[in-house]
Design a protein around this motif. Structure first.
Motif, PDB file in Angstrom:
ATOM      1  N   ALA A  61      -5.201  -0.276   0.416  1.00 14.17           N
ATOM      2  CA  ALA A  61      -4.569   1.032   0.492  1.00 14.17           C
ATOM      3  C   ALA A  61      -3.218   0.776   1.107  1.00 14.17           C
ATOM      4  N   PHE A  63       0.191   1.741   3.245  1.00 11.30           N
ATOM      5  CA  PHE A  63       0.716   2.580   4.310  1.00 11.30           C
ATOM      6  C   PHE A  63       2.078   3.091   3.863  1.00 11.30           C
ATOM      7  N   ALA A  70       2.292   0.817  11.059  1.00  3.72           N
ATOM      8  CA  ALA A  70       1.166   0.895  10.127  1.00  3.72           C
ATOM      9  C   ALA A  70      -0.129   0.496  10.816  1.00  3.72           C
ATOM     10  N   ARG A  76      -3.090   7.195   8.343  1.00  2.00           N
ATOM     11  CA  ARG A  76      -2.014   7.477   7.381  1.00  2.00           C
ATOM     12  C   ARG A  76      -2.141   6.656   6.093  1.00  2.00           C
ATOM     13  N   ARG A  77      -3.228   5.910   5.944  1.00  2.00           N
ATOM     14  CA  ARG A  77      -3.332   5.079   4.750  1.00  2.00           C
ATOM     15  C   ARG A  77      -3.624   5.918   3.507  1.00  2.00           C
ATOM     16  N   ARG A  78      -3.074   5.510   2.389  1.00  2.00           N
ATOM     17  CA  ARG A  78      -3.325   6.183   1.113  1.00  2.00           C
ATOM     18  C   ARG A  78      -3.493   5.129   0.027  1.00  2.00           C
TER      19      ARG A  78
END
Lengths: 659, 716
Positions: A61, A63, A70, A76-78
């Motif tokens: 994923a 950042f 990070a 905040r990871r996607r």
């Protein structure tokens, strides 16, 4: 593009096109489609049971932030939004093993059913990525035939064509990128070609690729993933060409724009290729120049951290809209460009050659209220702090890129381009102990220049796992097949034998370890056992050089993984015109001097200001000095010497100890 | 805040971080082994000369505190006998490290002969010579069977590698070559750190660097305390369970926050066991602190300053703080991870009691262990030891504003560095063939925001040499769901390990199975800790746990549910039963009317009040404090009352707990449709608390039947 060409050339356009012998185009159509989410709806066929590979992404994923920020923000990871929706992916019952043996044969009936399930009016393109297809592409090819017969209008991307390498996730991601971009890119490129020939162009159109070479437009249409990030790549190619002409072999190519700082390292004249390239969070296996970037640019925002009261720069950026406060476009947070203005590096009256007037008043107020006051320092000190932190972040990236390869940044020459690069490069060089900085004459159009100097390059790969020592005959046979295809391809594009260059290499690894290395093979049509022994020896040496002493587990054995061929068709190149060096005196280019801030020790210093256009080759000056060009500003610091060389590059050197 | 100028400080902070980054790159480069390079089971950090953590870098967060302890232990053990250029190995879990296969390389950093600080890294080495191959030992009953254990040896003396010692170590493992490389890479990584650090001191001077190191720690403490002060005081409870040989070990947690500090109390944890899921004191500290760093410390440098705000109570002789010589080789993925799960839930509930910090709350992801090791002869007849790392992608817990990440986040949803190798690279190196690897439908915990989906896979032995493959399973989270939901969200699916009888010859006659339901043949559940033979007549099925959900499933956007169905992440049946969304098949559209009706019915059936008592509904009074997503506190007259934030019904006097006053429904896990694949065990229940007036589910607890209510207290 035609429109801007005709705007620039006016009625002469047709004439110029008619006389053109080479037309290279660096396209951003792929990136734009990805950035704006406007890729085409595509389908994907894969081995049944592995339909989610594209979504699992091996757990990756991204950042939106980098580095320590990070690490400390797992929330905040996607994952990057999927390129192909799950609905448009179908599995087919088939299985091939790691040796390419067919474990479960594919029935055409099953393949047809899978195709029927995804085919609909909206699907313009279909990718096929089966397990182990790069070892045995038979099943993928059968599907391609079926598609061509039954759905003739649909574009097809086979993973065994576009990314014939191990690793089903990265291979499928590359296939998906290509399938989704192919319809968009082909529409764009075919229209371009038609318009160009309508307007008189007679030569072929070449499209620049992410590896820095070019390929004919007919091929680029089917392989848009190859063109991803070709712009920055062309910048590196141009830098390397210029370095060759100037006899410089170790180069740090640094491009600083509004939002990012991009760096690529050229060692011993060789461009480095990325081992695990990604674009916007999508993996791709296409050969691509290794360019690292961080979010540090003119638009990076400076701020004070709560509680600790520390000064920070980035990772947020004001970008170009609203942009820095001094643009007067509504930005209200102080940025690096605002700091550059307040320090006197930029001239509010002569930014971009006077095209844009900068608002010093707004920038001053914001720097005072948001940075200087909380820190209890004055605005110049605050701005200088922003400048130094940015420089430090850039230098940390460069230090990592060079020391990770066992090199010292001091052994390099820094080539700086991009809008904000030349403002920071002299301080950056000082920080890293680099003795020489070159701002190319083409600094603003480094990419376009790179496109014009590139050759046609085709990369071929073929996987054949062979334990070392391997059968010499088999190696020769493997190579022969690829080389014949490569030569055939280039000949069909109009290259004669004398313009074709074939470079062969083997990708080799230690069996139990992960890293693979590309080792060049002697330039002979038929290799002998002795040649191969030298290749294996070279591998061991390269491995230790790349990964450190004692890093090889030789007892596990070595094996050949990939056969690689790089076929180059030489194109005519513009030559660098070399002027005669004139007198050293540069006073004819002087403008009104101004006071510029060079840090708390020196404070404000009366500084000579030069107009780049008025400088002649051979002109020199001592720092502190500022040279203003229509597109950027060059800062020469105390103890540095500036000079315009015979190619009209601006060269900064250091006198004595430059730390 | 600091005596240094803020610009130099920021520049040096960044530079120190870069050093850890370079250490990680060096580890991956030199080692080249899959567990380091592809799975990233590593950590790198820098420490002050007394062992205080200064800058922690990438990797598994459990190890940050342990590495600090290892530095302190070396100081204690070697005293004045520590020289420039020395490197030490520590892997004794009773001294500092968490389990034996995680070798810590601890090196002093000197400048002109004076000790300035320490650098440390760990790598999970390929093998450590224990009773079972690969480092996790389900067969061990005491730590003596868990392999080589060093409480501090000097592997490099004044820059000279003690080759005989390294040979002795590697010689006692099953994979001498790879272990040798792992250790070499660790020495190389620390050498890089020492060199870079010295360059910094050379350039900026001893006192500046010392000031920065002090400042970094001071800043983090100040930031942490400021953040804690913004949060309400109170205490929050959570509980995790691990199954060991049919018994359920319990790990309860009460986290109390007062002012600017937190106490984590693990009192009540089960007694230690003679299986390797226990953790030592340091494993326990790693679990608490790793979770705290990940959930509470966004934007704050992870270092000793943060730890000054925490204290921990963990009774000796329990599964969370076992006495020597209890076995602990599974602790990293065992008790340590289970503690982290409890901590994540308790901290998230605290964050939810603050409107400003609600966005940081995180349901637990991948609350299980599904660690697999296999060894045997590979395709070429060579002996090997390796792992199956599919589960290491994990699954993310849902947040208060969006879904959890599908198949990402590692164990607990916070081991963000973890990756899984490609199937092709695994099949190339090891004698295995995958039948499928995919997202597991209905694995994500149902909620308004769905927990991240996990995955599942099936593997068969393929062209192996010798007598089959030895399979070592080290797991938990099979009977009880470990990924708790938040705010009425349900837990993610349980893990599941099954061995089917079947072989490729038969299977290839028709289609190869491509999902769980397609595997036929007699099957048996593999117990969570298992060592056995895996041969050509067997099919191994592995599913890891999904992420916990957030909020009520019937409040999820119907469109989002439909999208999940189209992605095969939620089944049509679950869409209806769990989310109250009726989908017309095969059109694949939402039946709006039926959906509305069903959702109304699902909520209404929980209403226990005969009529709406308007007198007890307090809409006009402004809330005084949020207690959770669904409960707030108001003052009525002189009395404080808990109120349903949905219908404003008064739940109870705020001196008593609202959970004692509202309807509770216990659903055995095995009968709950909410949870995919829950085992037949009737020991665990989903305990649903709902508003008597509007029927909204306010909290869901996944607990053992006899577990007392998890009562949180928020001061108001």
């Amino acid at each position: 593009m035609i429109r801007s060409l005709s705007a620039a050339l006016g009625p002469r356009m047709k004439d110029v096109l008619k006389k053109s012998t080479l037309f290279c185009h660096g396209t951003t159509v792929a990136e734009n489609a990805l950035l704006t989410g406007k890729w085409s709806r595509a389908g994907m066929i894969t081995t049944r049971g592995f339909e989610d590979t594209l979504f699992i992404m091996r757990g990756r994923a991204e950042f939106s932030l980098s580095g320590q920020t990070a690490l400390t923000s797992p929330i905040r990871r996607r994952k990057a939004p999927p390129l192909i929706s799950r609905n448009d992916i179908q599995g087919v019952n088939e299985r091939i093993d790691h040796k390419g043996r067919i474990v479960v044969p594919m029935k055409s009936k099953d393949a047809n059913t899978a195709l029927e399930r995804i085919a609909n009016d909206e699907i313009e393109s279909i990718g096929v990525c089966l397990l182990w297809s790069f070892v045995n592409p038979k099943h993928e090819e059968v599907i391609k035939k079926l598609l061509e017969t039954r759905y003739p209008g649909v574009m097809v991307t086979l993973s065994s064509d576009v990314a014939p390498q191990i690793g089903e996730y990265e291979r499928m991601s590359t296939t998906a990128l290509n399938a989704c971009l192919a319809p968009v890119a082909s529409r764009h490129l075919l229209k371009l070609q038609r318009k160009l020939s309508d307007n008189g162009l007679r030569c072929g159109v070449q499209i620049v690729e992410g590896h820095g070479g070019a390929i004919p437009i007919q091929k680029a249409v089917a392989n848009p993933v190859g063109a991803v990030e070709s712009g920055p790549a062309a910048g590196v190619t141009a830098t390397s060409q210029l370095g060759q002409v100037m006899g410089i072999r170790n180069i740090i190519a640094a491009d600083m724009g509004g939002t990012t700082f991009k760096v690529s390292v050229i060692i011993d004249g060789g461009i480095r290729y990325a081992t695990d390239p990604t674009i916007l969070g999508y993996s791709m296996l296409t050969p691509k120049i290794d360019i690292m970037s961080i979010g540090a640019g003119g638009g990076s925002i400076a701020w004070i951290e709560d509680v600790t009261g520390l000064l920070k720069v980035g990772p947020l950026s004001a970008g170009s809209k609203p942009g820095p406060i001094c643009y007067g476009l509504g930005g209200n947070k102080p940025t690096v460009t605002d700091a550059d203005l307040l320090l006197g590096y930029l001239d509010e009256e002569y930014f971009l050659g006077g095209k844009m007037k900068l608002r010093r008043d707004l920038a001053t107020k914001a720097m005072r209220d948001q940075i200087a006051r909380p820190l209890k320092i004055n605005e110049a000190e605050a701005a200088y702090g922003v400048f130094m932190i940015t420089t430090a972040q850039m230098s940390d990236l460069i230090r990592n890129l060079t020391v990770e390869r066992g090199r010292n940044p001091r052994d390099f020459v820094l080539f700086a381009y991009g809008g904000a690069g030349p403002v920071h490069c002299s301080a950056l060089a000082q920080e890293l102990g680099i003795g020489k900085v070159i701002i190319p004459a083409m600094a603003s159009v480094q990419g376009a220049f790179g496109a014009a100097t590139s050759d046609v390059v085709h990369e071929y790969g073929h996987t054949d796992f062979l334990a070392i020592p391997a059968d010499v005959q088999r190696i020769n046979d493997d190579f022969k097949e690829i080389v014949n295809k490569a030569i055939g391809d280039l000949k069909s594009e109009g290259f004669s034998h004398s313009d074709i260059n074939i470079a062969r290499s083997l990708e080799i690894r230690y069996k139990r370890q992960v890293h693979q290395l590309i080792v060049p093979v002697p330039d002979k049509l038929v290799l002998t056992a002795k040649d191969l022994r030298s290749v294996y020896k070279r591998f061991a040496a390269l491995y230790e050089e790349a990964y450190g002493k004692g890093s090889a587990y030789e007892e596990a054995g070595t094996e050949i993984v990939n056969f690689r061929v790089r076929a180059t068709g030489k194109l005519k190149k513009p030559s660098f015109s070399k002027a005669k060096l004139g007198h050293k005196n540069s006073s004819q280019a002087l403008r009104k001097p101004r006071r510029v801030y060079f840090g708390p020790e020196d404070g404000w210093v009366g500084t000579d200001i030069f107009t780049w256009d008025d400088l002649d080759p051979g002109n020199q000056m001592l720092g502190p000095a500022i040279v203003e060009t229509p597109i950027t500003t060059i800062v020469v610091r105390q103890g540095q010497r500036g000079m315009l060389d015979a190619f009209r590059n601006f060269v900064i050197t250091f006198d004595g100890d430059h730390r | 805040m600091t005596s240094l100028d803020p610009v130099t400080f920021e520049i040096l902070r960044h530079r120190l971080w870069q050093i850890t980054d370079e250490m990680a790159v060096t580890l991956k480069k030199v080692s080249g082994s899959p567990s380091v390079t592809e799975v990233q089971d590593i950590n790198v950090s820098l420490f002050r000369k007394n062992g205080d953590i200064m800058t922690s870098g990438w990797g598994i967060p459990w190890h940050i505190t342990s590495a600090g302890a290892a530095c302190r232990h070396i100081v204690k053990k070697f005293g004045n006998d520590i020289a420039e250029g020395d490197d030490f190995i520590v892997n004794d879990p009773y001294v500092a490290a968490i389990h034996c296969p995680d070798i810590y390389m601890i090196s002093p950093i000197h400048y002109r002969g004076k000790l300035m600080g320490w650098c440390a890294n760990f790598v999970h080495v390929t093998d450590i010579g224990a009773i079972d191959p690969g480092g996790f030992s389900p067969s061990a009953t005491e730590v003596f069977q868990e392999g080589l254990r060093f409480e501090g040896i000097r592997i490099v003396e004044k820059g000279r590698l003690r080759q005989d010692l390294l040979d002795a170590i590697t010689h006692m493992t099953r994979e001498p070559g790879l272990v040798g490389l792992d250790i070499t890479s660790q020495i190389a990584a620390n050498n890089v750190a020492k060199m870079r650090f010295r360059e910094l001191v050379e350039r900026y001077g001893v006192s500046t660097i010392n000031n920065v190191m002090d400042g970094l720690i001071r800043n983090s403490e100040a930031q942490m305390r400021a953040k804690l002060r913004e949060l309400p005081d109170g205490s929050w409870k959570a509980v995790s369970y691990m199954e060991v040989e049919g018994e359920n070990c319990r790990i309860p947690l009460t986290m109390t926050k007062k002012g600017d500090s937190c106490v984590f109390d693990l009192t009540g944890a089960s007694p230690q066991i003679n299986r390797a899921l226990n953790c030592t004191y340091w494993g326990m500290v790693g679990g608490v602190c790793g979770a705290f760093f990940s959930i509470m410390c966004e934007g704050i440098s992870w270092n000793e300053g943060i730890l000054k705000c925490l204290s921990i109570i963990a009774p000796k002789g329990t599964i969370v703080n076992c006495n020597f010589p209890a076995p602990v080789s599974i602790s990293t993925v065992g008790a340590t991870a289970a503690i982290a799960c409890s901590c994540i839930t308790a901290m998230s509930k605290m964050l939810l009691a603050s409107e400003g910090h609600k966005g940081d709350a995180f349901a637990v992801g991948c609350g299980c262990a599904a660690t697999m090791r296999h060894s045997g002869k590979n395709q070429e007849g060579h002996y090997y030891v390796s792992g199956l790392w599919d589960h290491s992608v994990g699954s993310g817990g849902a947040k208060s504003f969006e879904d959890g990440l599908d198949t990402s986040g590692g164990q607990c949803g916070i081991l963000t560095s973890m990756r899984s190798p490609n199937i092709e690279t695994t099949e190339l190196r090891f004698p295995l063939l995958y039948l499928f690897r995919r997202h597991c439908p209905d694995s994500g915990g149902p909620g308004k925001f769905r927990g991240g989906a996990s995955g599942d896979c099936a593997v068969i032995p393929y062209s192996y040499g010798g007598d089959g493959i030895k399979l070592i399973v080290s797991g938990w989270g099979v009977d009880a769901a470990g990924s708790a939901g938040l705010s009425g969200g349900y837990p993610g699916s349980c893990a599941k390990f099954v061995m089917f009888e079947g072989n490729l010859r038969e299977m290839r006659k028709s289609r190869l199975p491509a999902e769980f339901a397609e595997i036929s043949g007699p099957s048996s559940i593999i117990p969570p800790q298992y060592v056995g033979v895996f041969d050509e007549n067997k099919i191994l099925y592995v599913r890891w746990a999904g992420g916990g959900g957030y909020g009520n499933p019937i409040e999820r956007e119907p469109k989002a549910v439909l999208a999940d169905v189209k992605k095969y992440l939620v089944s049509v049946q679950s869409a209806r039963d769990l989310y109250g969304v009726v989908i017309d098949v095969p059109k694949m559209t939402i039946n709006e009317e039926k959906t509305q009706l069903l959702r109304h019915r699902l909520q209404a059936k929980r209403i226990t009040l005969q009529e709406t008592r308007s007198a007890t509904t307090m809409s006009r009074v402004a809330k005084q404090r949020v207690v959770s997503e669904h409960v707030d506190v108001i003052t009525v007259g002189s009395k404080k009352q808990y109120r349903c934030s949905n219908c404003h019904f008064l739940l109870s006097d705020a001196r008593k707990d609202w959970k004692l006053k509202v309807p509770v429904r216990d659903v055995p896990l095995s009968r709950s449709r909410m949870l995919l694949g829950a085992a037949d065990s009737v020991q665990f229940i989903l305990r649903e608390f709902s508003c008597p007036s509007c029927g909204r589910i306010m909290d869901v607890e996944m607990v053992a039947r006899d577990e007392p209510f998890l009562i949180d207290k928020v001061s108001h």
